[in-house]
Design a protein around this motif. Sequence first.
Motif, mmCIF file in Angstrom:
data_model
loop_
_atom_site.group_PDB
_atom_site.id
_atom_site.type_symbol
_atom_site.label_atom_id
_atom_site.label_comp_id
_atom_site.label_asym_id
_atom_site.label_seq_id
_atom_site.Cartn_x
_atom_site.Cartn_y
_atom_site.Cartn_z
ATOM 1 N N HIS A 81 0.711 -1.144 -0.134
ATOM 2 C CA HIS A 81 -0.008 -0.011 -0.079
ATOM 3 C C HIS A 81 0.692 1.192 -0.026
ATOM 4 C CE1 HIS A 81 -2.861 2.855 0.896
ATOM 5 N NE2 HIS A 81 -4.079 2.024 0.711
ATOM 6 N N PRO A 82 0.522 2.122 -0.857
ATOM 7 C CA PRO A 82 1.347 3.415 -0.857
ATOM 8 C C PRO A 82 1.466 4.118 0.441
ATOM 9 C CG PRO A 82 -0.312 3.374 -2.760
ATOM 10 C CD PRO A 82 -0.698 2.226 -1.853
ATOM 11 N N CYS A 98 -10.792 6.623 -2.098
ATOM 12 C CA CYS A 98 -10.035 6.174 -1.146
ATOM 13 C C CYS A 98 -9.579 7.045 -0.048
ATOM 14 C CB CYS A 98 -8.776 5.559 -2.028
ATOM 15 S SG CYS A 98 -7.290 5.170 -0.643
ATOM 16 N N ARG A 137 -6.582 9.353 -0.561
ATOM 17 C CA ARG A 137 -5.895 9.600 -1.930
ATOM 18 C C ARG A 137 -5.599 11.275 -1.822
ATOM 19 N NH1 ARG A 137 -11.645 10.736 -2.318
ATOM 20 N NH2 ARG A 137 -11.736 13.014 -2.520
ATOM 21 N N CYS A 193 -2.029 10.699 -1.479
ATOM 22 C CA CYS A 193 -1.109 9.620 -2.130
ATOM 23 C C CYS A 193 -0.518 9.991 -3.472
ATOM 24 C CB CYS A 193 -2.510 8.596 -2.647
ATOM 25 S SG CYS A 193 -1.695 7.346 -3.266
ATOM 26 N N ALA A 215 -2.193 8.182 -6.764
ATOM 27 C CA ALA A 215 -3.462 8.398 -6.914
ATOM 28 C C ALA A 215 -3.917 8.361 -8.678
ATOM 29 C CB ALA A 215 -4.354 9.408 -6.042
ATOM 30 N N CYS A 225 -9.541 6.474 -7.713
ATOM 31 C CA CYS A 225 -9.129 6.425 -6.486
ATOM 32 C C CYS A 225 -10.297 7.776 -5.621
ATOM 33 C CB CYS A 225 -8.065 6.967 -5.968
ATOM 34 S SG CYS A 225 -6.689 5.815 -6.628
ATOM 35 N N CYS A 229 -6.100 -1.064 -2.180
ATOM 36 C CA CYS A 229 -5.656 -0.146 -2.952
ATOM 37 C C CYS A 229 -6.038 -0.521 -4.569
ATOM 38 C CB CYS A 229 -3.864 0.029 -3.050
ATOM 39 S SG CYS A 229 -3.421 1.136 -4.129
ATOM 40 N N HIS A 230 -6.586 0.583 -5.228
ATOM 41 C CA HIS A 230 -6.863 0.329 -6.593
ATOM 42 C C HIS A 230 -5.827 -0.181 -7.513
ATOM 43 C CE1 HIS A 230 -11.082 1.347 -6.008
ATOM 44 N NE2 HIS A 230 -10.488 2.731 -5.555
ATOM 45 N N LEU A 231 -4.526 0.126 -7.137
ATOM 46 C CA LEU A 231 -3.241 -0.282 -8.076
ATOM 47 C C LEU A 231 -3.117 -1.605 -8.147
ATOM 48 C CD1 LEU A 231 -1.091 2.714 -7.301
ATOM 49 C CD2 LEU A 231 -2.747 2.801 -9.067
HETATM 50 S S1 SF4 Z 1 -6.473 3.410 -4.137
HETATM 51 FE FE1 SF4 Z 1 -5.490 5.350 -5.147
HETATM 52 S S2 SF4 Z 1 -5.382 6.793 -3.684
HETATM 53 FE FE2 SF4 Z 1 -5.790 4.968 -2.435
HETATM 54 S S3 SF4 Z 1 -3.811 4.325 -1.966
HETATM 55 FE FE3 SF4 Z 1 -4.192 3.105 -3.790
HETATM 56 S S4 SF4 Z 1 -3.403 4.476 -5.562
HETATM 57 FE FE4 SF4 Z 1 -3.544 5.743 -3.642
#
Ligand code: SF4
Lengths: 332, 314
Positions: free
Chosen positions: A257-258, A297, A300, A303, A306, A310, A328-330
């Motif tokens: 996670h970022p 998120c 975001r 982040c 993002a 997000c 996390c969407h990534l």
């Molecule tokens: S979902 Fe998007 S905003 Fe949230 S941590 Fe992941 S990349 Fe960052």
Amino acid sequence: MIHASPNPPSAPLVEAQNLCKYFPVRARFFGKSRHLLKAVDGVSFAIEKGETFGLVGESGCGKTTVGRTLVRLYEPTAGAIRYDGQDISHLNRAALLPFRRRAQMIFQDPYASLDPRMTVGDIIAEPLRVQNLYPGKARDARARELLALVGLKPDHINRYPHEFSGGQRQRIGLARALAGNPEFIVCDEPISALDVSIQAQVVNMLEALQDQFGLTYLFVSHDLTMVRHISRRVAVMYLGAIVELAPVAVLYKHMQHPYTQALLSAAPVADPRRAAQAARIPLQGDVPTPIDPPPGCLFRGRCPKAVPRCAQERPALRDLGGGHLCACHLLE
Amino acid sequence: MQAVRGVTLRVAEGETVGIVGESGSGKSVLMLSLLGLLPDNAQVRAQAMRFADGDLGAMSGREKRRLLGSRIGMVFQDPMTSLNPLFTVEQQLTEPLRIHQGLRGAKARARALDLLRMVDMPSPENRLKQYPHEFSGGMRQRVMIAIAIACGPRLIIADEPTTALDVTIQAQILDLLRNLQKELGTSTILITHDLGVISSMCRRVVVMYGGIVAEEGSLDEIFYSPRHPYTWGLLRSIPEAETEHRLPLVPIPGSPPDMLAPPQGCPFAPRCRHAMPVCLRCAAPETELSPTHKVRCHLTHPAAPQVRWEKEGL
Ligand code: SF4
Ligand SMILES: Nc1ncnc2c1ncn2[C@@H]1O[C@H](COP(=O)(O)OP(=O)(O)OP(=O)(O)O)[C@@H](O)[C@H]1O
Ligand SMILES: [Mg+2]
């Protein structure tokens, strides 16, 4: 929203299922109307018997609220707490009494958490009195035994809290928590107020007691190095939600996670050569307050990675395998 | 009360010196006494407190306070208690500018805005008119730093400047202090209990215990060839950062000395696993191990048993 099941294979001792704790607040920036501060918002995890489960995150992310709700010092707004298979989410005072003996909490501030007018013996025996355990002479003996257990002198039972140093008071708090032979202890920042050399004493004692009595801990701390040392699994919280959860070696080596990446990279390393090599991921801005959080998120706003999605959709905790969960969407 | 004893502290131009020690080790008392901020009943004996060309020890409290704010900037752990809640940030920033540099009105305001920009305050124009309680902890600390650098000090004393902050905010503030120091060429004394902060900020470290300097040296000397058992104890009390297998922590037994009744000999003797009879009776003299590395411990005496420092992984 789909919730991945973070349950470990063996039967958990404590389980939070989509746990929520909201506080009504009157925020002056929002006029007169009432708003909800979502201190804990949909948290799920399970703690196995005998393990130490670490909970980290920055100030205000909801760690203490999770701990207090788990031992039912708070009643959850939504979701469920299961203790040894029983749903204790909404039990009343009387029905909670047997549970109170099994689950205890120790607090961050060893100064404020002990009543200055009570003797150490009375402080330690208080839970025994409430539970009506060790009646009569046995109670005094039990208090002495507990003091010895936490490395203090049995005759200290007649002294008052102010006669002890911070580390010693934390031991008294621990003795009180241990009085009724609990199985589960929430340790809320138990070492934050202590000097470095005393922190190690308390951590070693917690570990020794765990070995001796098979205790289960929720260990809340912002000291990432100490959490790594003491925990078997760790959850990272941000704004009332768990963003990542993994076995300790996975989390500290392969965090996904970022926010976890930024948080761990920001922790100062007490080793000049490693500190010189460490690459930091800087985070802009401050931790926001979880009052009426917007969709999307929760991280975001700060982040560095993002993407447009997000802002629209809150990422669910996804199972990456091997007990590693991340929201996390990534990662999709 | 004898909080600090015979302490000498030298800070070179542009250098950051870290002071570490437990609560009650005399770190903060030392700084406050340097600055004449201690109440009169506290007696402090320090030798050689020299600042630039003046002898701090010989200065009156008033002279020292004048120095403070112009040549020495202070940053404390809790900005809320050192900022005045009743005044706007602009008022608090322009006050030292008026007193020490005679700046007033638009000029002072422009400089205040400059200072907020230097500490990377977001939207500084709007911030000038706000009160401390409207700021987060990290932003208040930025304001404190702006005030500390307002009059172009040559020395900044930062006493636990990030202890109350979250890790990610701490990292921001440490970056800021580091960059400002590079830009302005100021010297910094950083007081902290956090060996991680020391590792990433300082070139030289002073380890205090029980009111004395137990050991001082370069960053590498203190972390990789420490000679004082207290320094060993500190380093062993923190968990390994990288190892897979968990090594048990080795805490220092007992608790820090009561400074109302300081021990007679080496202040660390009651907790030291290497203590010899002499340690309980006499204070240890300073031994110079290298031009930068000094230690006060009887173990450095040629006749003392040879005790070596080892920490796995370091
Ligand atoms: S979902 Fe998007 S905003 Fe949230 S941590 Fe992941 S990349 Fe960052
Ligand atoms: N009783 C309460 N009433 C209203 N708001 C509360 C209450 N308790 C906590 N909060 C709010 O809930 C959020 C989470 O607080 P909590 O104390 O659980 O965080 P934390 O992670 O333990 O923080 P810290 O690291 O500072 O101890 C914060 O925004 C806090 O202000
Ligand atoms: Mg808390």
